[in-house]
Design a protein around this motif. Sequence first.
Motif, PDB file in Angstrom:
ATOM      1  N   LEU A 276       1.652  21.237   8.069  1.00 51.59           N
ATOM      2  CA  LEU A 276       0.504  20.398   7.702  1.00 51.59           C
ATOM      3  C   LEU A 276       0.840  18.935   7.980  1.00 51.59           C
ATOM      4  N   THR A 277      -0.164  18.155   8.356  1.00 52.49           N
ATOM      5  CA  THR A 277       0.057  16.733   8.621  1.00 52.49           C
ATOM      6  C   THR A 277      -0.683  15.905   7.562  1.00 52.49           C
ATOM      7  N   SER A 278      -1.967  15.657   7.796  1.00 58.61           N
ATOM      8  CA  SER A 278      -2.752  14.933   6.792  1.00 58.61           C
ATOM      9  C   SER A 278      -3.298  15.928   5.768  1.00 58.61           C
ATOM     10  N   LEU A 279      -3.872  15.400   4.683  1.00 57.05           N
ATOM     11  CA  LEU A 279      -4.448  16.262   3.643  1.00 57.05           C
ATOM     12  C   LEU A 279      -5.546  17.155   4.228  1.00 57.05           C
ATOM     13  N   ASP A 280      -6.369  16.591   5.105  1.00 58.35           N
ATOM     14  CA  ASP A 280      -7.479  17.351   5.680  1.00 58.35           C
ATOM     15  C   ASP A 280      -7.031  18.357   6.736  1.00 58.35           C
ATOM     16  N   SER A 281      -5.735  18.347   7.100  1.00 59.89           N
ATOM     17  CA  SER A 281      -5.285  19.267   8.157  1.00 59.89           C
ATOM     18  C   SER A 281      -5.346  20.725   7.708  1.00 59.89           C
ATOM     19  N   ILE A 282      -5.507  20.969   6.392  1.00 60.77           N
ATOM     20  CA  ILE A 282      -5.632  22.374   5.962  1.00 60.77           C
ATOM     21  C   ILE A 282      -6.913  23.002   6.515  1.00 60.77           C
ATOM     22  N   HIS A 284      -7.860  22.651   9.628  1.00 63.42           N
ATOM     23  CA  HIS A 284      -7.742  22.805  11.073  1.00 63.42           C
ATOM     24  C   HIS A 284      -7.402  24.231  11.486  1.00 63.42           C
ATOM     25  N   PHE A 285      -7.227  25.118  10.506  1.00 66.73           N
ATOM     26  CA  PHE A 285      -6.837  26.500  10.839  1.00 66.73           C
ATOM     27  C   PHE A 285      -8.062  27.391  10.931  1.00 66.73           C
ATOM     28  N   ARG A 286      -7.959  28.377  11.824  1.00 68.73           N
ATOM     29  CA  ARG A 286      -9.077  29.316  12.003  1.00 68.73           C
ATOM     30  C   ARG A 286      -9.325  30.165  10.759  1.00 68.73           C
ATOM     31  N   LEU A 287      -8.338  30.215   9.867  1.00 72.63           N
ATOM     32  CA  LEU A 287      -8.498  31.054   8.670  1.00 72.63           C
ATOM     33  C   LEU A 287      -9.598  30.536   7.754  1.00 72.63           C
ATOM     34  N   SER A 291     -16.507  25.620  11.450  1.00 78.56           N
ATOM     35  CA  SER A 291     -17.146  24.345  11.811  1.00 78.56           C
ATOM     36  C   SER A 291     -16.158  23.189  11.727  1.00 78.56           C
ATOM     37  N   LEU A 292     -15.175  23.270  10.824  1.00 79.79           N
ATOM     38  CA  LEU A 292     -14.185  22.200  10.699  1.00 79.79           C
ATOM     39  C   LEU A 292     -13.012  22.422  11.651  1.00 79.79           C
ATOM     40  N   SER A 293     -12.575  23.673  11.791  1.00 73.12           N
ATOM     41  CA  SER A 293     -11.402  23.930  12.635  1.00 73.12           C
ATOM     42  C   SER A 293     -11.709  23.730  14.117  1.00 73.12           C
ATOM     43  N   SER A 294     -12.997  23.822  14.505  1.00 70.74           N
ATOM     44  CA  SER A 294     -13.335  23.646  15.916  1.00 70.74           C
ATOM     45  C   SER A 294     -13.384  22.170  16.311  1.00 70.74           C
ATOM     46  N   HIS A 295     -13.411  21.259  15.332  1.00 66.36           N
ATOM     47  CA  HIS A 295     -13.399  19.817  15.628  1.00 66.36           C
ATOM     48  C   HIS A 295     -12.314  19.133  14.786  1.00 66.36           C
TER      49      HIS A 295
END
Length: 358
Positions: A276-282, A284-287, A291-295
């Motif tokens: 994980l990098t930033s707090l919002d990076s959770i 970024h996963f397809r799991l 809508s969020l992981s695609s951008h």
Amino acid sequence: MVLAPLVIDSIYSYASMRDGEKLLIVALTVWRIVHGQIWISVSRYLTAKGAKRIVNKSIEFDQVDRERTWDDQVIFNSLVIYLLKLYVLGTNTLPFWRLDGMALVVLLHVGPVEFIYYWFHRALHHHFLYSRYHSHHHSSIVTEPITAVVHPFAEHISYTIIVAGIPIVTTFLCGTVSHVSIFLYISYIDFMNSMGHCNIELIPRSFFSLFPPLKYLLYTPSFHSLHHTQFRTNYALTMPIYDYMYGTNDKSSDSLYETSLEQEEEKPDAIHLTHLTSLDSIYHFRLGFSSLSSHPLSSRCYLVLMRPFTIIISFILTSFSSRAFVFERNRFRDLTIHSHLLPKFSSHVCFYSLFSNL
Ligand SMILES: [Zn+2]
Ligand SMILES: [Zn+2]
């Protein structure tokens, strides 16, 4: 936005008249969306691991885009229930629990619902209806749990009448309907629908060895998977009894069930390890949310509002798991690539590397 007037009216009704039934409709809506999201996350994780996978193919981006609107059915059903509460029930309230109503729901499901659905589904496979409506659902050969609720609007109306309408309206007319029977029945249908489309064989052999007739009363994910790969067999909603009765059960149902259970975890040719990098990076996963992981690089203002939820999920992820786990699987020609997540943030990783160098 569609449900905003419903939510406002629910709060107003409770505050002014102590009528909590509209709030229960909102709670049911939230529960169904959370339930659907749990199925998405769990099935994507199990698919990446590979054990007991039924169809060993990847999902195309088209399918992910097509199935983004999976909550349409939940929203539509909530609006129907809300309108019924508003114009049929009015200020009257339903009992919390009635055993006779629950028993009637079970009988109505096993009898008329499964039977009518079976023949309706067969009719949908007639080329006239198939080309206009049902082909949309069958565009997904490799299914995900949310494939279950991706249909044209006319099919949503039909399923609402047949699957939910028959038991709930009948028990209402008989005066035996209750909050619990509505909640449990809708949750049961959601659970079975999601399970049947998850592309992982989840039903253990012990279920059928303990009670062999269960084969006719409980379908398996591999049973419905054959409907998506063969198209003309295994039409059942959740109970294969009518497929066996009318000879439309796929002859390879049992063998696919066995081979799926024996499918072992996949061994990748290469592993991409990330953290994980930033707090919002959770996100970024397809799991999680497509809508969020695609951008992953675009900032969304509503993520600020989601910050408490983000912190809770991050805390759970980093506190209770220290081992890397697979979260994504990709194939490049003959190579299988797994992406593994070390559930720690950059700061943790820096700290650990510094500590290990001392
Ligand atoms: Zn079909
Ligand atoms: Zn299906």
